[in-house]
Scaffold this active site. Structure first.
Site, PDB file in Angstrom:
ATOM      1  N   ILE A 122       0.913  -1.144   0.000  1.00 42.74           N
ATOM      2  CA  ILE A 122       0.000   0.000   0.000  1.00 42.74           C
ATOM      3  C   ILE A 122       0.955   1.196   0.000  1.00 42.74           C
ATOM      4  O   ILE A 122       1.566   1.504   1.017  1.00 42.74           O
ATOM      5  CB  ILE A 122      -0.937   0.007   1.225  1.00 42.74           C
ATOM      6  N   PRO A 123       1.147   1.828  -1.158  1.00 43.73           N
ATOM      7  CA  PRO A 123       2.299   2.715  -1.369  1.00 43.73           C
ATOM      8  C   PRO A 123       2.208   4.103  -0.724  1.00 43.73           C
ATOM      9  O   PRO A 123       2.156   5.125  -1.404  1.00 43.73           O
ATOM     10  CB  PRO A 123       2.374   2.808  -2.889  1.00 43.73           C
ATOM     11  N   CYS A 124       2.256   4.134   0.600  1.00 46.30           N
ATOM     12  CA  CYS A 124       2.215   5.414   1.310  1.00 46.30           C
ATOM     13  C   CYS A 124       3.447   6.268   1.015  1.00 46.30           C
ATOM     14  O   CYS A 124       3.419   7.483   1.192  1.00 46.30           O
ATOM     15  CB  CYS A 124       2.043   5.188   2.808  1.00 46.30           C
ATOM     16  N   HIS A 125       4.511   5.644   0.538  1.00 44.94           N
ATOM     17  CA  HIS A 125       5.726   6.396   0.191  1.00 44.94           C
ATOM     18  C   HIS A 125       5.513   7.298  -1.020  1.00 44.94           C
ATOM     19  O   HIS A 125       6.297   8.208  -1.259  1.00 44.94           O
ATOM     20  CB  HIS A 125       6.902   5.435  -0.056  1.00 44.94           C
TER      21      HIS A 125
END
Length: 159
Positions: A122-125
């Site tokens: 889950i690409p919070c970056h």
């Protein structure tokens, strides 16, 4: 309900602990030390390790895993919106707030982003400040910068 199973992955940016329950991924966080991995590893953890390895080798841009992050309905909406940010691209907290239908909730989006239990997948970056600057990342800004540079093909972070 099965017990939580765990595996550890040595990534280019540090040790990662991957957790699963009932054949769904429930966590992926940077770990300070190697713990005891589950034996045997369930299929979802084996698949996660393979896909994460492919991601770090530059061979995977999308993950195909069953996910079950624990959170509030708002957090889950934010995490779904994060999953729609394309590989190699970024979005602002303001963009995510608009995407979940709460344009005034920029700070709440930031809090939900920070509470993401399944980092990288889950690409919070991929979430940055409205001014284009890198802001907060639970794994540290140096890891966030590394991940974004990796997804841009190793070149300049911002053109």
């Amino acid at each position: 309900m099965d017990a939580v199973k765990a595996a550890f992955y040595h990534s280019p940016i540090g040790l990662i602990r991957i957790a699963a329950e009932d054949e769904a991924l429930t966590g992926l966080v940077f770990a300070g030390h190697v713990g005891r991995p589950s034996d045997p590893l369930p299929g979802v953890l084996r698949d996660a390790i393979r896909q994460i390895d492919e991601y770090f080798l530059g061979r995977r841009t999308m993950f195909k895993l069953a996910l079950r992050p624990a959170g509030t309905p708002f957090q889950k909406d934010v995490w779904k919106a994060l999953g729609r940010i394309p590989y190699g691209q970024t979005a602002s907290y303001k963009d995510i707030a608009a995407a979940v239908g709460r344009p005034e909730a920029v700070r709440a989006v930031g809090a939900a982003n920070g509470a993401n239990p399944i980092s990288i997948i889950i690409p919070c970056h991929r979430v940055i400040g409205s001014d284009g600057r890198l802001t907060g990342y639970g794994g540290g800004l140096e890891r966030k910068e590394w991940l974004l540079r990796h997804e841009k093909g190793g070149g300049p972070l911002f053109a």
